[in-house]
Design a protein around this motif. Structure first.
Motif, PDB file in Angstrom:
ATOM      1  N   ARG A 173     -22.217  41.124  61.600  1.00  0.00           N
ATOM      2  CA  ARG A 173     -22.634  40.412  62.357  1.00  0.00           C
ATOM      3  C   ARG A 173     -24.386  40.303  62.783  1.00  0.00           C
ATOM      4  NH1 ARG A 173     -20.216  39.224  68.871  1.00  0.00           N
ATOM      5  NH2 ARG A 173     -17.879  39.534  68.162  1.00  0.00           N
ATOM      6  N   ILE A 178     -23.644  41.449  72.811  1.00  0.00           N
ATOM      7  CA  ILE A 178     -22.011  41.138  73.005  1.00  0.00           C
ATOM      8  C   ILE A 178     -21.900  42.261  73.885  1.00  0.00           C
ATOM      9  CG2 ILE A 178     -20.809  42.552  71.058  1.00  0.00           C
ATOM     10  CD1 ILE A 178     -22.692  41.814  68.758  1.00  0.00           C
ATOM     11  N   ALA A 213     -28.673  40.417  69.307  1.00  0.00           N
ATOM     12  CA  ALA A 213     -27.576  40.278  69.323  1.00  0.00           C
ATOM     13  C   ALA A 213     -26.876  41.506  70.246  1.00  0.00           C
ATOM     14  CB  ALA A 213     -27.175  40.941  67.751  1.00  0.00           C
ATOM     15  N   LYS A 247     -18.090  45.575  62.045  1.00  0.00           N
ATOM     16  CA  LYS A 247     -17.867  44.378  63.097  1.00  0.00           C
ATOM     17  C   LYS A 247     -19.666  44.174  63.373  1.00  0.00           C
ATOM     18  CE  LYS A 247     -13.395  43.843  64.682  1.00  0.00           C
ATOM     19  NZ  LYS A 247     -12.556  44.493  65.692  1.00  0.00           N
ATOM     20  N   LEU A 248     -20.249  45.513  63.796  1.00  0.00           N
ATOM     21  CA  LEU A 248     -21.513  44.322  63.945  1.00  0.00           C
ATOM     22  C   LEU A 248     -22.798  44.560  62.813  1.00  0.00           C
ATOM     23  CD1 LEU A 248     -22.363  47.723  66.893  1.00  0.00           C
ATOM     24  CD2 LEU A 248     -21.726  45.208  67.352  1.00  0.00           C
TER      25      LEU A 248
END
Length: 250
Positions: free
Chosen positions: A215, A236, A232, A211-212
């Motif tokens: 992004r 998060i 980012a 998921k990281l």
């Protein structure tokens, strides 16, 4: 254990490469003179070397001059909890020096060079150099502060927030000692290290890191993980980042 102690000082204290970083407090001349006698040599550790062992009574303490390592504890069944990571400028072994026994182990995550200091000279440091004694107290307090944040992360942050915090935290620490190049950083971490730090299964860790990566915050390489977007990660994790106050080192 693949280590080699050297009494030939490749890095004398008056030419210490750590002195050049703005985030590390420089030493006064009399402090450098004392540290030159306090230091007995250097230790070179290969990747995977156990530098300090839980339960050991070490006659030395060390400052990391280069490389990455991690602090950890093991359960009897082999499960491992990584407590924190050590980077250049960090002091390790103080617990074993003062409490007479290490309650955790330290392993080299990459090749490391460590400055070796003789434990029996600590009373001289505390008696004659109160500024250095204060520095050691500051370092110990900072370690406690970092562990507080890690405990908060494991206990209350979501999986993706935990992972984002870990990488933002390590990125900012690495930036202070010149390891970040061009706003990116390759960390010598494997996914198992991340899982053992965050208290997640390897499967959950893999899904979280994907998921990281999706992004654009990081990507995985054969040799480790590359952090691509610090902003980012901070957003998060909902973490404000490290203080910009210069920190002492020994």
């Amino acid at each position: 254990m693949n280590t080699a102690a050297s009494t030939a000082r490749q890095y004398p204290c008056d030419k210490c490469p750590l002195q050049g970083f703005a985030h590390l407090q420089p030493h006064q001349k009399d402090e450098i003179d004392f540290l030159s006698t306090f230091k007995t040599g250097e230790l070179v550790a290969d990747t995977g070397t156990t530098v300090l062992v839980e339960g050991a009574n070490s006659a030395h303490l060390f400052t990391v001059l280069s490389g990455w390592g991690f602090r950890y504890k093991m359960l009897e069944d082999g499960r491992r909890q990584i407590l924190n990571y050590v980077l250049p400028g960090d002091l390790i072994g103080l617990q074993g020096s003062l409490m007479r026994e290490m309650s955790h182990s330290i392993e080299a995550l990459s090749p490391m060079i460590l400055c070796v200091f003789q434990r029996d000279k600590l009373p001289t440091l505390f008696g004659n150099f109160p500024s250095l004694a204060y520095d050691i107290t500051w370092i110990a307090s900072r370690e406690e502060q970092m562990l507080d944040e890690i405990l908060l992360s494991v206990g209350r942050r979501t999986a993706i927030e935990r992972a984002a915090y870990l990488f933002a935290f390590l990125f900012q620490r690495a930036k202070t000692v010149g390891l970040v190049k061009g706003d990116t950083l390759v960390m010598p971490l494997r996914q198992q290290h991340v899982a053992d730090t965050l208290g997640l299964s390897i499967v959950h860790t893999n899904k979280t890191l994907k998921k990281l990566a999706g992004r654009g915050a990081l990507r995985w390489l054969d040799r480790g993980c590359e952090v691509l977007d610090e902003t980012a990660l901070l957003q998060i994790s909902k973490w404000s980042g490290l203080s910009s106050i210069p920190r002492p080192f020994i």
